[in-house]
Design an enzyme around this catalytic site. Structure first.
Site, PDB file in Angstrom:
ATOM      1  N   CYS A  49       2.713 -35.074 -13.856  1.00 14.84           N
ATOM      2  CA  CYS A  49       2.677 -34.133 -13.606  1.00 14.84           C
ATOM      3  C   CYS A  49       3.108 -32.811 -13.452  1.00 14.84           C
ATOM      4  CB  CYS A  49       5.098 -34.684 -13.683  1.00 14.84           C
ATOM      5  SG  CYS A  49       5.466 -36.114 -13.188  1.00 14.84           S
ATOM      6  N   GLU A  66      -0.601 -34.989  -7.911  1.00 11.69           N
ATOM      7  CA  GLU A  66      -1.000 -36.307  -8.172  1.00 11.69           C
ATOM      8  C   GLU A  66      -1.298 -37.066  -6.578  1.00 11.69           C
ATOM      9  OE1 GLU A  66       2.186 -38.172  -6.737  1.00 11.69           O
ATOM     10  OE2 GLU A  66       2.130 -39.630  -8.726  1.00 11.69           O
ATOM     11  N   HIS A 107      10.857 -29.941 -17.298  1.00 12.01           N
ATOM     12  CA  HIS A 107      10.165 -30.942 -16.442  1.00 12.01           C
ATOM     13  C   HIS A 107      11.721 -32.102 -16.020  1.00 12.01           C
ATOM     14  CE1 HIS A 107       8.569 -33.539 -14.035  1.00 12.01           C
ATOM     15  NE2 HIS A 107       7.917 -35.040 -14.584  1.00 12.01           N
TER      16      HIS A 107
END
Lengths: 349, 130
Positions: free
Chosen positions: A114, A82, A237
């Site tokens: 992400c 990103e 994550h």
């Protein structure tokens, strides 16, 4: 769950973490007079000559070195991020050129907050699994932005991981299957032309991160007929230190299973690199026969879950490139002033 | 003009691609056009390993336009493992880390940002071997 027609796996992997760190307490010193808790101990900070492209190149070179693969064998070089340095001009073209993969290669960029890296990874599985290519480089890399003083500033960091997908029979870890769970959940976003993202405060936790990861992870476990205890390691994550530990516990994974891949307390949230770097850190210590469960998360929102099994090839390949630990150990702390200068947070008038 | 110049040098800049003589095996960097009496076949493209050691170094404190944000930064003459001597910036190190003979390795980094409407220029730098 999704399985390619032709069995696939990881033939190489590589990680990159910048040399510099800022302590979360140093950020708190500026904005809260050091009061209150902090979500990580420290986060990585990209040096003034680093960005998503340069970090991707180094992680990718390590992945190719582990596989002892010439770059001209690559069918695709895909960069998920990103924080692509250009709005228009693919990071993938520069990375492919630097590796020596050009011109007969597919290259481009992926975007999904992400989980842009894991999106590229799933597509790489499909490319190799269909027989369209033998080797695909899927990279997750970010130099994450954060508004000065915002909660995100404590964690938004920099790093990269490159996963080299290839035929299962050449792999250091085979990939059994994946699932992808995606909904329209506006927990975190950045509008065009805006320098910093906006996040939905408490909305980012329960309805976004936890629901999405748990849905993907449980679906893959159910479809495979496995329990968390069937896996040697797990990685989720890592937007901070707490969330991945909490989601692991809810799903039934132990602290010991996630420990080797839990990097966020030391380096913060490397965004597209986060889950993938955790996987690389696990591969650094895994033994043949070990099984790994990975689930990414990207705001917006979605999760990709994967089941991997480590093969004998890990033993000779992992030492061919720097281990994650080498990047974690070389840390040099900077203060908030240097951080602000390097991250372009100073208005020069 | 500027963009074309950066573009032409990308193989050498991004991945340290030099040349090797097909007859003698001599390696040279940066790549050059054939000299008088040579043909396009005299030299072939050759990827250097990126490994070397510091031959000499200095620290830039008065940086040229576009490089102010990096200052102070070291520059070095690096003796590459294959023989050529190359001038490059050093990165990921402090002045105290450096000495003649320090082993270094090539990394591809951002060399300069030519402005909001310009290109980002990437190329080789060296850092103490990880």
């Amino acid at each position: 769950m999704m399985k390619p027609t032709r069995p696939v796996g990881l033939v190489g992997y590589g990680v990159y973490v910048p040399r510099y760190r800022i302590a979360a307490k140093e950020i708190a010193r500026i904005w809260t007079d050091g009061q209150g808790g902090v979500p990580v101990d420290s986060k990585s900070v990209p040096g003034p000559d680093e960005d998503t492209i340069t970090m991707s190149i180094e992680a990718a070179r390590s992945a190719l070195a582990r596989a002892e693969l010439s770059a001209d064998q690559l069918g695709a070089v895909w960069v998920g991020s990103e924080s692509h340095p250009y709005s228009v001009k693919p990071s993938g073209t520069v990375v492919a050129e630097a590796l020596g993969a050009t011109p007969w290669v597919s290259a481009g960029d992926w975007e999904f907050a992400c989980k842009a890296g894991s999106e590229a990874f799933t597509a790489g599985m499909a490319m190799v699994g269909s027989g369209m290519a033998n080797y695909v480089l899927a990279i997750g890399a970010d130099t994450a932005q954060s508004r000065p003083g915002d909660a995100l500033e404590y964690t938004a960091s920099a790093g990269a991981a490159a996963l080299l997908v290839g035929p299962a029979e050449e792999s250091l870890a085979t990939i059994e299957a994946t699932v992808s769970f995606v909904t329209d959940t506006p927990d975190f976003f950045r509008r065009a032309e805006r320098p910093y993202p906006t996040h939905g405060n408490r909305f980012t936790g329960e309805p976004a991160y936890f629901r999405t990861i748990q849905s993907a992870a449980r679906r893959l476990l159910d479809d495979l007929g496995r329990a968390p205890s069937d896996f040697t390691y797990a990685v989720f994550h890592q937007p901070n230190a707490k969330f991945p530990q909490a989601v692991a516990k809810r799903l039934g994974f132990s602290d010991a299973q996630i420990a080797p891949g839990l990097l966020s307390p030391q380096i913060g949230n490397t965004y597209s690199g986060a889950a993938l770097s955790g996987l690389c850190a696990i591969l650094d210590v895994a033994q043949p026969g070990d099984t790994i469960f990975m689930t990414s998360y990207g705001s917006g929102a979605g999760s990709d879950a994967y089941s991997l099994t480590v093969t004998d090839a890990i033993l000779e390949r992992r030492a061919r490139a720097p281990l994650t630990e080498a990047y974690l150990k070389r840390k040099v702390f900077v203060d908030y002033a240097v951080y602000a200068k390097w991250r372009g947070k100073l208005v020069m008038g | 003009m500027e963009i074309a110049r950066h573009w032409r040098g990308r193989a050498a800049r991004y991945r340290l691609e030099g040349q090797r003589s097909r007859s003698t095996g001599e390696v040279r960097f940066p790549p050059q056009p054939p000299a008088l009496g040579e043909t396009d076949e005299t030299w072939e493209a050759f990827a250097l390993s990126g490994r070397g050691e510091i031959y000499s170094f200095s620290v830039i404190r008065q940086a040229p336009d576009g490089y102010e944000g990096f200052a102070p930064y070291p520059v070095a003459l690096v003796r590459l493992a294959e023989g050529p001597l190359v001038t490059a910036q050093l990165t990921d190190c402090a002045e105290d880390d450096l000495a003649v003979g320090t082993p270094v390795e090539m990394v591809t980094r951002k060399l300069v940002d030519t402005g909001e409407d310009g290109v980002l220029v990437y190329g080789y730098k060296f850092r103490p071997t990880l």
